[in-house]
Write a protein that holds these residues in place. Structure first.
Motif, PDB file in Angstrom:
ATOM      1  N   ILE A  85       0.840  -1.203   0.000  1.00 31.83           N
ATOM      2  CA  ILE A  85       0.000   0.000   0.000  1.00 31.83           C
ATOM      3  C   ILE A  85       0.872   1.250   0.000  1.00 31.83           C
ATOM      4  N   GLU A  86       1.921   1.257   0.819  1.00 34.05           N
ATOM      5  CA  GLU A  86       2.842   2.403   0.869  1.00 34.05           C
ATOM      6  C   GLU A  86       3.509   2.616  -0.486  1.00 34.05           C
ATOM      7  N   CYS A  87       3.903   1.542  -1.106  1.00 32.14           N
ATOM      8  CA  CYS A  87       4.549   1.596  -2.413  1.00 32.14           C
ATOM      9  C   CYS A  87       3.593   2.195  -3.452  1.00 32.14           C
ATOM     10  N   ALA A  88       2.364   1.720  -3.453  1.00 29.08           N
ATOM     11  CA  ALA A  88       1.355   2.214  -4.390  1.00 29.08           C
ATOM     12  C   ALA A  88       1.095   3.698  -4.185  1.00 29.08           C
ATOM     13  N   LYS A  89       0.843   4.080  -2.951  1.00 28.60           N
ATOM     14  CA  LYS A  89       0.536   5.480  -2.639  1.00 28.60           C
ATOM     15  C   LYS A  89       1.703   6.397  -2.993  1.00 28.60           C
ATOM     16  N   GLY A  90       2.917   5.955  -2.675  1.00 30.41           N
ATOM     17  CA  GLY A  90       4.101   6.754  -2.965  1.00 30.41           C
ATOM     18  C   GLY A  90       4.331   6.951  -4.449  1.00 30.41           C
ATOM     19  N   ALA A  91       3.881   6.002  -5.253  1.00 28.46           N
ATOM     20  CA  ALA A  91       4.048   6.090  -6.707  1.00 28.46           C
ATOM     21  C   ALA A  91       2.860   6.784  -7.374  1.00 28.46           C
ATOM     22  N   GLY A  92       1.822   7.089  -6.591  1.00 24.22           N
ATOM     23  CA  GLY A  92       0.653   7.774  -7.142  1.00 24.22           C
ATOM     24  C   GLY A  92      -0.330   6.860  -7.850  1.00 24.22           C
ATOM     25  N   THR A  93      -0.236   5.550  -7.607  1.00 20.27           N
ATOM     26  CA  THR A  93      -1.143   4.596  -8.238  1.00 20.27           C
ATOM     27  C   THR A  93      -2.334   4.301  -7.338  1.00 20.27           C
ATOM     28  N   VAL A  94      -3.250   3.529  -7.851  1.00 24.82           N
ATOM     29  CA  VAL A  94      -4.372   3.027  -7.069  1.00 24.82           C
ATOM     30  C   VAL A  94      -3.841   1.896  -6.189  1.00 24.82           C
ATOM     31  N   ALA A  95      -4.225   1.902  -4.925  1.00 26.62           N
ATOM     32  CA  ALA A  95      -3.774   0.880  -3.976  1.00 26.62           C
ATOM     33  C   ALA A  95      -4.925  -0.050  -3.629  1.00 26.62           C
ATOM     34  N   CYS A  96      -4.706  -1.346  -3.844  1.00 27.09           N
ATOM     35  CA  CYS A  96      -5.724  -2.344  -3.529  1.00 27.09           C
ATOM     36  C   CYS A  96      -5.158  -3.330  -2.522  1.00 27.09           C
ATOM     37  N   PHE A  97      -5.812  -3.439  -1.391  1.00 25.04           N
ATOM     38  CA  PHE A  97      -5.397  -4.375  -0.353  1.00 25.04           C
ATOM     39  C   PHE A  97      -6.087  -5.711  -0.575  1.00 25.04           C
ATOM     40  N   PHE A  98      -5.289  -6.780  -0.623  1.00 25.15           N
ATOM     41  CA  PHE A  98      -5.815  -8.133  -0.752  1.00 25.15           C
ATOM     42  C   PHE A  98      -5.869  -8.731   0.649  1.00 25.15           C
ATOM     43  N   ALA A  99      -7.076  -8.820   1.199  1.00 25.22           N
ATOM     44  CA  ALA A  99      -7.272  -9.287   2.572  1.00 25.22           C
ATOM     45  C   ALA A  99      -7.221 -10.806   2.643  1.00 25.22           C
ATOM     46  N   ASN A 100      -6.319 -11.305   3.441  1.00 17.93           N
ATOM     47  CA  ASN A 100      -6.218 -12.746   3.675  1.00 17.93           C
ATOM     48  C   ASN A 100      -6.818 -13.074   5.036  1.00 17.93           C
ATOM     49  N   PRO A 101      -7.588 -14.154   5.137  1.00 19.52           N
ATOM     50  CA  PRO A 101      -8.221 -14.522   6.412  1.00 19.52           C
ATOM     51  C   PRO A 101      -7.186 -14.679   7.534  1.00 19.52           C
ATOM     52  N   GLY A 102      -7.476 -14.048   8.649  1.00 23.78           N
ATOM     53  CA  GLY A 102      -6.628 -14.178   9.824  1.00 23.78           C
ATOM     54  C   GLY A 102      -5.389 -13.306   9.833  1.00 23.78           C
ATOM     55  N   ALA A 103      -5.125 -12.600   8.745  1.00 25.39           N
ATOM     56  CA  ALA A 103      -3.941 -11.743   8.665  1.00 25.39           C
ATOM     57  C   ALA A 103      -4.299 -10.321   9.099  1.00 25.39           C
ATOM     58  N   VAL A 104      -3.281  -9.550   9.431  1.00 27.86           N
ATOM     59  CA  VAL A 104      -3.475  -8.148   9.795  1.00 27.86           C
ATOM     60  C   VAL A 104      -4.076  -7.411   8.603  1.00 27.86           C
ATOM     61  N   SER A 105      -5.038  -6.553   8.873  1.00 26.94           N
ATOM     62  CA  SER A 105      -5.691  -5.810   7.803  1.00 26.94           C
ATOM     63  C   SER A 105      -5.122  -4.405   7.686  1.00 26.94           C
ATOM     64  N   TYR A 106      -4.874  -4.015   6.445  1.00 26.22           N
ATOM     65  CA  TYR A 106      -4.459  -2.645   6.131  1.00 26.22           C
ATOM     66  C   TYR A 106      -5.495  -2.002   5.220  1.00 26.22           C
ATOM     67  N   ALA A 107      -6.729  -2.487   5.320  1.00 28.66           N
ATOM     68  CA  ALA A 107      -7.818  -2.037   4.465  1.00 28.66           C
ATOM     69  C   ALA A 107      -8.040  -0.532   4.559  1.00 28.66           C
ATOM     70  N   ASN A 108      -7.894   0.036   5.751  1.00 29.82           N
ATOM     71  CA  ASN A 108      -8.136   1.469   5.928  1.00 29.82           C
ATOM     72  C   ASN A 108      -7.122   2.333   5.190  1.00 29.82           C
ATOM     73  N   GLU A 109      -6.000   1.759   4.813  1.00 32.06           N
ATOM     74  CA  GLU A 109      -4.946   2.499   4.124  1.00 32.06           C
ATOM     75  C   GLU A 109      -5.113   2.468   2.610  1.00 32.06           C
ATOM     76  N   ALA A 110      -5.942   1.563   2.089  1.00 32.80           N
ATOM     77  CA  ALA A 110      -6.036   1.326   0.648  1.00 32.80           C
ATOM     78  C   ALA A 110      -7.230   2.022   0.008  1.00 32.80           C
ATOM     79  N   ASP A 111      -7.163   2.153  -1.311  1.00 29.73           N
ATOM     80  CA  ASP A 111      -8.282   2.705  -2.081  1.00 29.73           C
ATOM     81  C   ASP A 111      -9.381   1.674  -2.271  1.00 29.73           C
ATOM     82  N   HIS A 112      -8.975   0.411  -2.379  1.00 29.39           N
ATOM     83  CA  HIS A 112      -9.916  -0.691  -2.594  1.00 29.39           C
ATOM     84  C   HIS A 112      -9.468  -1.885  -1.750  1.00 29.39           C
ATOM     85  N   VAL A 113     -10.413  -2.766  -1.458  1.00 25.97           N
ATOM     86  CA  VAL A 113     -10.121  -3.988  -0.712  1.00 25.97           C
ATOM     87  C   VAL A 113     -10.821  -5.149  -1.405  1.00 25.97           C
ATOM     88  N   VAL A 114     -10.077  -6.242  -1.593  1.00 25.83           N
ATOM     89  CA  VAL A 114     -10.647  -7.474  -2.129  1.00 25.83           C
ATOM     90  C   VAL A 114     -10.176  -8.627  -1.247  1.00 25.83           C
TER      91      VAL A 114
END
Length: 128
Positions: A85-114
């Motif tokens: 997400i940091e890499c995407a945001k720093g480059a000015g691209t769209v950031a999409c977080f891929f949520a894996n079950p049981g893993a830490v979520s960074y959904a609030n930092e991303a433009d989209h979540v799948v």
């Protein structure tokens, strides 16, 4: 090596629609080659820890964007960790977080979540 359900079919679907695909990883090139052999797939660009810069440095994405002659807003970076997400945001691209079950979520930092490749395909084809 365990591959996400629907990953190969999803990647092939993107390829079939003319979407360029890059793989940015903090893993080794040797690991990447093993994965690509397993799934019988090739990316248009691959950057690993052996490259001069690695994520979360946005230069990784900027180099690929420049090589592909795209604008940052035409690119979506998809990943399951904050560095993606940091890499995407720093480059000015769209950031999409891929949520894996049981893993830490960074959904609030991303433009989209799948949470599946099916959802990712729906998002990508809706955006195009």
């Amino acid at each position: 090596i365990q591959v996400q359900s629907g990953a190969v079919a999803g990647l092939q679907s993107f390829r079939d629609h003319g979407i360029k695909l890059g793989l940015l990883t903090r893993n080794t090139l040797q690991s990447v080659k093993a994965l690509l052999k397993l799934i019988d797939f090739e990316f248009d660009a691959v950057m690993t820890r052996e490259d001069p810069v690695i994520k979360p440095d946005p230069e990784t994405v900027k180099r690929i964007i420049a090589a592909w002659e795209l604008k940052p807003e035409q690119v979506m970076v998809v990943g399951d960790f904050i560095h993606d997400i940091e890499c995407a945001k720093g480059a000015g691209t769209v950031a999409c977080f891929f949520a894996n079950p049981g893993a830490v979520s960074y959904a609030n930092e991303a433009d989209h979540v799948v949470s599946s490749f099916t959802e990712l395909e729906e998002l990508v084809f809706r955006e195009n």
